[in-house]
Design an enzyme around this catalytic site. Sequence first.
Site, short mmCIF file in Angstrom:
data_model
loop_
_atom_site.label_atom_id
_atom_site.label_comp_id
_atom_site.label_asym_id
_atom_site.label_seq_id
_atom_site.Cartn_x
_atom_site.Cartn_y
_atom_site.Cartn_z
CD GLU A 1 -89.94 88.32 -28.69
OE1 GLU A 1 -91.18 88.85 -27.88
OE2 GLU A 1 -90.19 88.01 -29.67
CB SER B 1 -65.95 67.48 -24.29
OG SER B 1 -66.71 68.56 -23.66
N GLY B 2 -64.36 68.24 -21.71
CA GLY B 2 -63.65 69.78 -21.04
C GLY B 2 -64.44 70.65 -21.03
N GLY B 3 -65.80 70.64 -21.69
CA GLY B 3 -66.45 71.60 -21.86
C GLY B 3 -67.81 71.51 -20.77
CB VAL B 4 -69.75 74.40 -19.63
CG1 VAL B 4 -70.68 74.91 -20.76
CG2 VAL B 4 -70.86 74.57 -18.28
CG ASP B 5 -72.72 71.90 -23.05
OD1 ASP B 5 -72.97 73.03 -22.38
OD2 ASP B 5 -72.88 72.11 -24.23
CB SER B 6 -69.50 66.50 -21.25
OG SER B 6 -68.54 67.41 -21.31
CB CYS C 1 -95.38 89.71 -33.97
SG CYS C 1 -94.84 90.31 -35.63
CE1 TYR C 2 -98.72 84.55 -39.90
CE2 TYR C 2 -99.06 83.12 -38.09
CZ TYR C 2 -99.19 83.30 -39.33
OH TYR C 2 -100.05 82.50 -40.13
N GLY D 1 -93.94 85.39 -36.60
CA GLY D 1 -93.74 84.66 -37.59
C GLY D 1 -93.51 85.36 -38.81
CG HIS E 1 -90.90 91.12 -31.35
ND1 HIS E 1 -91.45 89.60 -31.80
CD2 HIS E 1 -91.32 91.68 -32.85
CE1 HIS E 1 -91.56 89.62 -32.92
NE2 HIS E 1 -91.81 90.68 -33.77
CE LYS F 1 -72.53 76.47 -23.57
NZ LYS F 1 -71.90 75.14 -24.17
#
Length: 563
Positions: free
Chosen positions: A222, A274-279, A132-133, A105, A220, A418
Amino acid sequence: MTERPVLAPEAEAREEVRRTETSRGRLVEGDPALPAAPASADAVEVGPPEVAHEEVLVLDFGGQYSQLIARRIRECGVYAELLPHDTGLELIRERAPRALVLSGGPASVYSDGAPALRRELLELGIPVLGICYGMQAMVRSLGGRVEAAEAGEFGRTELTLAGDGGRLLAGLPAEQQCWMSHRDSVFEPPPGFVPLAASPGSPVAACEQVERGLYGIQFHPEVVHTPYGTQVLDRFLREIAGCREGWSPASVITEQIASIRAQVGDAGVICGLSGGVDSATAAALVHRAIGDQLTCVLVDHGLMRKNEAEQVVEAMRELGVNLVHVEAQERFLDRLAGIDDPERKRKIIGEEFIRVFEEEAERLPDVGYLVQGTLYSDVIESGGDGRTADTIKSHHNVGGLPEDLGLDLVEPLRMLFKDEVRAVAAELGLSERVVWRQPFPGPGLGIRIVGGEVNAERLTILREADAILQEEIRAAGLYRDLWQSFCVLPVVRSVGVQGDGRTYAYPIVIRAVTSQDAMTADWARLPYDLLERVSSRIINEIPHVNRVTLDISSKPPATIEWE
Ligand code: XMP
């Protein structure tokens, strides 16, 4: 994942419902008719849901990499969720995590209003890793010494193990690189803790108290600049917290199928594509769970990329999903005629989208639920607990579906990042084109024709130019490296010369960016020979274009989209 033989033959025989508008914009029903009442979900055969996965909770103290910690843990095959640092103890106990991670943080543990670490969190009887923090807060609350160092450490830093690295850092090289980002340092660990490593600016860069299960690292793990970071996390998760690998796209699918069925029962469910990967992924997942109870609606506003609608229709047809494909291009174009202002364009497209979608929803019997492709990043952007996630997503959705549709939400991707959505999409059998599609704004090409009205001719020019750009970028193997790549059509014309004659035609702007999350973006350094090919193809193949330019602005100060 088992296929569903019960539904497959029927699905193959079914065609999507296709509606086209009349010249007045009224929708007329095409052939074949709407699907019959939803088939029972009992017909869907899938294996029994797996035992709920183990989880690790990451408490967010405001660090810029907090999300990344959760992602890295998931990459180790262990489910992790990010929660605000002040999440109630009761809630944490109820979740019964295998371990806690305290994130970094920006605050100093001494500053007024620094996020406090509650001692009870260190006494839950599960391992805790402070980063870290998070480490400094742990050390300070247990009586160690944290002070401002003479100089902070920011960036790549040399880390030296003290002895064999103790339980946490065992097996790591005696000297290694790590990524640091801190001003305060730990000078003395709390009583009973063993120091494990040091760096030039951190006398205690890692420490542990094995009996109490408390561990801290200043660096870190990550970020990719800490080469042994994943190894440290993996050791903490497996050797120390005893987590088993259990988180994978396949396990998400199995769990979500059970929970979708439990949520919706026999009700009808609708999903806007929508054409996108999510929907598309959300739809495919819900379809796996409840089969014909789901109907998808693809509102084709005529502002999509070349062949995009066809690819979505194809993908859904292959999966056997009921689909209403509304071809409403003229209706949108009529409303956009004469509109130059970008905000008005957006508003009109959004309103019209909702109108068409509502009309479709009303035609379907017994619809009680709306599927949305809300992602985990939307949920945590809203404060970690998802209270306002839906509002955020609706802004970024196709047109933004209103909450007053009177439907309850089904959000099967709510827990996923994602890249995990892409993995689930691939596992569900969606095509490579759909799985790896770059983000695309809901108002589509409508906001990429700038400074003038959106009309059929300009849309054709832009769509064809965009298709050439995508084709060449794919051919160069760069498509997946770019966050977005697209063309923009500014409504200005300039003089050129082609063949024997003078031309007075539009320019096309190439916009290609790299980005992690669209909050910031850098313009992509596309190879000159690629740019050369794209430029000459666009000018040679597309009438009314005599110039191609490259946008070399980053965000900020520019935005990714033009408008
Ligand atoms: P900007 O242009 O603000 O865009 O840098 C950031 C990201 O958001 C996308 N974008 C939209 N997505 N509806 C959407 O669904 C919209 O109205 C919209 N406007 C921008 C943009 O493509 C980029 O990925």
